[in-house]
Design a protein around this motif. Sequence first.
Motif, mmCIF file in Angstrom:
data_model
loop_
_atom_site.group_PDB
_atom_site.id
_atom_site.type_symbol
_atom_site.label_atom_id
_atom_site.label_comp_id
_atom_site.label_asym_id
_atom_site.label_seq_id
_atom_site.Cartn_x
_atom_site.Cartn_y
_atom_site.Cartn_z
ATOM 1 N N LEU A 1 0.964 -0.954 0.032
ATOM 2 C CA LEU A 1 0.003 -0.039 -0.112
ATOM 3 C C LEU A 1 0.983 1.161 0.056
ATOM 4 O O LEU A 1 0.545 2.128 -0.592
ATOM 5 C CB LEU A 1 -1.038 0.113 1.493
ATOM 6 C CG LEU A 1 -2.102 1.112 1.269
ATOM 7 C CD1 LEU A 1 -3.160 0.472 2.145
ATOM 8 C CD2 LEU A 1 -1.468 2.372 1.831
ATOM 9 N N GLN B 1 0.464 4.236 -2.551
ATOM 10 C CA GLN B 1 0.031 5.709 -2.381
ATOM 11 C C GLN B 1 1.145 6.562 -2.605
ATOM 12 O O GLN B 1 0.799 7.656 -3.247
ATOM 13 C CB GLN B 1 -0.125 5.516 -0.951
ATOM 14 C CG GLN B 1 -0.599 6.946 -0.358
ATOM 15 C CD GLN B 1 -1.022 6.942 0.911
ATOM 16 O OE1 GLN B 1 -0.874 6.021 1.652
ATOM 17 N NE2 GLN B 1 -1.379 8.222 1.622
ATOM 18 N N THR B 2 2.506 6.236 -2.457
ATOM 19 C CA THR B 2 3.642 7.079 -3.044
ATOM 20 C C THR B 2 3.451 7.454 -4.425
ATOM 21 O O THR B 2 3.769 8.654 -4.906
ATOM 22 C CB THR B 2 4.938 6.631 -2.790
ATOM 23 O OG1 THR B 2 5.123 6.327 -1.377
ATOM 24 C CG2 THR B 2 5.887 7.510 -3.266
ATOM 25 N N GLN C 1 0.341 9.746 -5.359
ATOM 26 C CA GLN C 1 0.340 11.132 -4.827
ATOM 27 C C GLN C 1 1.534 11.793 -5.466
ATOM 28 O O GLN C 1 1.092 12.926 -5.849
ATOM 29 C CB GLN C 1 0.935 11.064 -3.221
ATOM 30 C CG GLN C 1 -0.234 10.667 -2.342
ATOM 31 C CD GLN C 1 0.210 10.635 -0.994
ATOM 32 O OE1 GLN C 1 1.301 10.477 -0.520
ATOM 33 N NE2 GLN C 1 -0.616 10.891 -0.005
ATOM 34 N N VAL D 1 -5.867 4.386 -5.379
ATOM 35 C CA VAL D 1 -5.074 3.116 -4.833
ATOM 36 C C VAL D 1 -5.994 2.161 -4.202
ATOM 37 O O VAL D 1 -7.321 2.392 -3.863
ATOM 38 C CB VAL D 1 -4.375 3.756 -3.296
ATOM 39 C CG1 VAL D 1 -3.961 2.069 -2.928
ATOM 40 C CG2 VAL D 1 -3.409 4.409 -3.556
ATOM 41 N N SER E 1 0.684 -4.843 4.599
ATOM 42 C CA SER E 1 0.085 -3.422 4.946
ATOM 43 C C SER E 1 -0.844 -3.550 5.886
ATOM 44 O O SER E 1 -1.095 -4.633 6.491
ATOM 45 C CB SER E 1 -0.661 -3.207 3.536
ATOM 46 O OG SER E 1 0.361 -3.241 2.481
ATOM 47 N N GLN F 1 -2.891 1.897 7.744
ATOM 48 C CA GLN F 1 -2.749 2.540 6.538
ATOM 49 C C GLN F 1 -3.890 2.649 5.527
ATOM 50 O O GLN F 1 -4.005 3.747 5.023
ATOM 51 C CB GLN F 1 -1.480 1.829 5.735
ATOM 52 C CG GLN F 1 0.059 1.812 6.183
ATOM 53 C CD GLN F 1 0.987 0.786 5.653
ATOM 54 O OE1 GLN F 1 0.592 -0.292 5.532
ATOM 55 N NE2 GLN F 1 1.799 1.261 5.016
ATOM 56 N N LEU G 1 -5.669 6.465 4.249
ATOM 57 C CA LEU G 1 -5.638 6.854 2.953
ATOM 58 C C LEU G 1 -6.773 7.936 2.826
ATOM 59 O O LEU G 1 -7.876 7.994 3.306
ATOM 60 C CB LEU G 1 -6.100 5.638 2.022
ATOM 61 C CG LEU G 1 -4.963 4.786 1.519
ATOM 62 C CD1 LEU G 1 -5.692 3.642 0.753
ATOM 63 C CD2 LEU G 1 -4.159 5.343 0.382
ATOM 64 N N MET H 1 -9.001 9.164 -2.677
ATOM 65 C CA MET H 1 -8.134 8.393 -3.393
ATOM 66 C C MET H 1 -8.358 6.939 -3.371
ATOM 67 O O MET H 1 -7.664 5.886 -3.775
ATOM 68 C CB MET H 1 -6.726 8.348 -2.434
ATOM 69 C CG MET H 1 -5.373 7.727 -3.385
ATOM 70 S SD MET H 1 -3.788 8.093 -2.457
ATOM 71 C CE MET H 1 -3.451 9.837 -2.536
#
Length: 273
Positions: free
Chosen positions: A145, A149-150, A153, A162, A174, A178, A182, A186
């Motif tokens: 995850l 996400q990186t 973003q 995501v 994960s 987390q 989020l 997203m």
Amino acid sequence: MTHPLSLAFLTIFDADPVSAVRIAAATGYQMVGLRILPAAPGTESGYPLLEDDRVLAEVRAALADTGVKVGDVEIVRLKPQNDWDLLARFCARCEALDARHILVAGDDADTGRLTESFARFCDIARPHGLTADLEFMPWTAVPDLAAAQTIVQAAGRSNGGVLVDALHFDRSGSTLEQVAALPAQMMHYVQLCDGAVPFERDDASLIRVARGERLFPGQGGIDLVGLVRAVPPGVTISVEVPHRPLAEKLDATGRAAMAHAATMAILRAAGRA
């Protein structure tokens, strides 16, 4: 219902798209997932829905007749080299189905280039009213995850998301924290299934289970109640339970009904039904 349910392509992988729409309607789903591009080009046959206007018309007629909507469409695999013209045609086809989301996988180990490719695909998808949802899978270039996400973003596109798949969430290490952290914008949809715990951790075993040996929600050891509670209310849940041994004994309608009942039990336990 707090979470609309979508019948994922892989749950009834043996059904044609028109049948999939009608099975979804008959077994209580509000949406259906369809595959237009193969997940494994070269080893998986193509899907006529991409090019055959007759099939498209038949699917659209079934959608209109049943009231079922197309949730997600599969699958865009972003590689070091991509056929952008093909992906543009794919997005146009998704719009013709009035689809909402596109499942995206990352198959490029160069994170910077993958991020640029994801941003470019988001730009192609956005005019068609589609989100691009990056699914993390432990054996891919987007293994968890945090990695997904990186990239999303960094791409900075409003329609980028995501995709949390319960099996990959559990296998990737994960955490529920987390998922809960989020940004809501997203998370466009999530995929729900169960899996055995403990599990074999080599890539071949992970892939085998993911593609054909998942368990119905509640039959394994994944904390699905906790996962559902970490997801914002209203997010669509795609019920993805490919189980190829069961498919030899039970038809697609029966499997869809079992998956729906099992998912509803999890939603009730989570206080989301």
